[in-house]
Design an enzyme around this catalytic site. Structure first.
Site, PDB file in Angstrom:
ATOM      1  N   HIS A 182       0.801  -1.237   0.000  1.00  0.00           N
ATOM      2  CA  HIS A 182       0.000   0.000   0.000  1.00  0.00           C
ATOM      3  C   HIS A 182       0.828   1.278   0.000  1.00  0.00           C
ATOM      4  O   HIS A 182       0.489   2.259   0.672  1.00  0.00           O
ATOM      5  CB  HIS A 182      -0.964   0.004   1.180  1.00  0.00           C
ATOM      6  CG  HIS A 182      -2.043  -1.024   1.092  1.00  0.00           C
ATOM      7  ND1 HIS A 182      -2.639  -1.391  -0.095  1.00  0.00           N
ATOM      8  CD2 HIS A 182      -2.641  -1.785   2.055  1.00  0.00           C
ATOM      9  CE1 HIS A 182      -3.554  -2.322   0.123  1.00  0.00           C
ATOM     10  NE2 HIS A 182      -3.566  -2.587   1.422  1.00  0.00           N
ATOM     11  N   HIS A 223      -9.521   2.003   0.830  1.00  0.00           N
ATOM     12  CA  HIS A 223      -9.400   0.845   1.710  1.00  0.00           C
ATOM     13  C   HIS A 223     -10.434   0.869   2.837  1.00  0.00           C
ATOM     14  O   HIS A 223     -10.123   0.572   3.990  1.00  0.00           O
ATOM     15  CB  HIS A 223      -7.983   0.786   2.284  1.00  0.00           C
ATOM     16  CG  HIS A 223      -7.524  -0.577   2.690  1.00  0.00           C
ATOM     17  ND1 HIS A 223      -7.994  -1.216   3.824  1.00  0.00           N
ATOM     18  CD2 HIS A 223      -6.646  -1.437   2.119  1.00  0.00           C
ATOM     19  CE1 HIS A 223      -7.404  -2.397   3.938  1.00  0.00           C
ATOM     20  NE2 HIS A 223      -6.588  -2.558   2.910  1.00  0.00           N
ATOM     21  N   GLU A 242     -11.379  -3.654  -2.561  1.00  0.00           N
ATOM     22  CA  GLU A 242     -10.407  -2.693  -3.069  1.00  0.00           C
ATOM     23  C   GLU A 242     -10.304  -2.829  -4.590  1.00  0.00           C
ATOM     24  O   GLU A 242      -9.644  -3.721  -5.101  1.00  0.00           O
ATOM     25  CB  GLU A 242      -9.049  -2.947  -2.421  1.00  0.00           C
ATOM     26  CG  GLU A 242      -9.077  -2.956  -0.898  1.00  0.00           C
ATOM     27  CD  GLU A 242      -7.919  -3.726  -0.310  1.00  0.00           C
ATOM     28  OE1 GLU A 242      -6.761  -3.398  -0.635  1.00  0.00           O
ATOM     29  OE2 GLU A 242      -8.170  -4.681   0.461  1.00  0.00           O
TER      30      GLU A 242
END
Length: 401
Positions: free
Chosen positions: A151, A229, A366
């Site tokens: 991420h 997220h 996601e």
């Protein structure tokens, strides 16, 4: 005597007038209050409200933007991490609940924060061993997920301040309100190449949808993968686990992973496996099956290849919660979606309203390009070049039945 008679006459006239006036009023205070409430709701105007959300450790103020539509649906966004902190939508009886996990103030997001509601980037999901090669040059990234990069790294987009601008009367009608967030990720930040100019616009529509538009440009070849997220629980954040939620994914294949959760590069059919959500199926129906992929992920934490073919007209995902009747449809023009079943929520997080988030109390959807795409030539391209513009849209639409 005449004076006394006049007083009596006046009193009798006043009582008669008062009785007549009362007879024209609503029959009960309760009914009147109910009608007023309905009128106020029907007359509600879409709005954007800015409030303080606290301060960073260095004193930097953090803001929260509340988007409200004509139906009373409410979405809150903070300029820290471009994070969705709250989504309040009605159930089948009209009762509103907050359906995303989060914290009451910035303090929670500065402590233990598994990317709750944030924008993940510069590259969402995992990159194997924190390495990739672009134009013959090797780049080494932070390893913040075992041996892998996750991420965008430990100081990714979810931990930076964005510049926010409220937006009303957006394209699509006067019922739409939103907030536009901008961030300049400088060349070399988290060791990614290029000055990347990113814009994320959240729009709350009149038909109870949260639309997320991502845009980006760069002055040097770079890689990019952006997603939101948010952890959802359609029964209400903190109100039990999500295993009974019914899920449908418009997908026939996943990208299977190895023991470090990195895609092997292959694709695998979902037919006859616990990953077949071609029709509404409870998330928890097969989550504990002795399936190799489920064992590796400790549940669902996998990329599904979508069949929506870069269109926003067909739902990529549908989720239905039986007790409240709430429905969430997900539309996206991205090629994949990562289903994460909150496997590593462990009861150590206390969220909004003092509610504790235990294992599988939330799920993520996601929308994305595939994990580790920079190292998988057969996966969709994630390289952004100067002169190009990255554009992506995801819509979370809420209803009840």
């Amino acid at each position: 005597m005449r004076f006394k008679q006049s007083i009596v006459t006046i009193l009798l006239f006043s009582l008669a007038a008062a009785f007549a006036a009362c007879s024209q009023q609503p029959q009960s205070t309760a009914n009147n209050a109910g009608n007023t409430g309905k009128t106020e709701k029907e007359a509600m105007k879409p709005s954007v409200k800015k409030e303080s959300f606290g301060k960073l450790a260095d004193g930097t103020p953090v803001d929260s933007y509340t988007l409200t539509n004509k139906n009373g649906v409410e979405v809150k966004i903070t300029n820290y991490g471009a994070t969705v902190t709250s989504i309040k939508v009605p159930d089948h009886s009209g009762k509103f609940d907050d359906v995303v996990l989060g914290y009451d103030s910035i303090d929670g997001y500065l402590a233990k924060n598994p990317h709750l509601g944030a924008v993940a980037g510069r590259f969402a999901n995992r990159i194997a061993k924190g390495e990739f090669t672009l134009n013959g040059k090797a780049y080494k990234l932070a390893k913040n997920n075992g041996e892998n990069h996750l991420h965008g790294g430990p100081k990714g987009f979810y931990q930076v301040m964005w510049t926010a601008t409220p937006v009303e009367n957006l394209s699509g009608g006067n019922d739409n309100v939103g907030v536009m967030l901008k961030y300049l990720s400088k060349d070399g930040e988290e060791n990614y190449p290029g000055n990347l100019d990113v814009t994320v616009t959240y729009t709350l529509t009149g038909d109870n949808a949260l639309k997320i538009d991502y845009a980006a440009t760069t002055d040097k070849d770079t890689i990019l993968n952006l997603t939101n997220h948010s952890y959802f629980n359609l029964a209400g954040a903190g109100n039990g686990d999500i295993l009974g939620h019914q899920l449908k994914i418009n997908s026939e294949q996943i990208t299977p992973v190895d023991s470090t959760m990195i895609p092997t590069g292959d694709v695998k059919s979902v037919a006859g496996t616990p990953f077949d959500f071609s029709k509404l199926t409870a998330i928890g129906a097969r989550i504990n099956d002795r399936d190799e992929q489920l064992i590796l992920g400790k549940g669902y934490d996998h990329n599904f290849i979508l069949n929506v073919n870069n269109t926003l007209s067909t739902p990529a995902v549908e989720v239905y919660e039986l007790t409240t009747g709430r429905v969430m449809e997900v539309f996206t023009n991205q090629p994949g979606v990562q289903l994460y079943s909150g496997n590593f929520l462990d009861g150590t997080i206390t969220g909004k309203g003092g509610k504790v988030y235990k294992q599988r109390y939330g799920f993520c959807l996601e929308t994305q390009h595939y994990p580790d795409s920079p190292n998988k030539p057969n996966f969709p391209n994630v390289v952004l070049k100067p002169g190009q513009r990255f554009d992506s849209t995801t819509i979370f639409k809420f209803s009840a039945r």
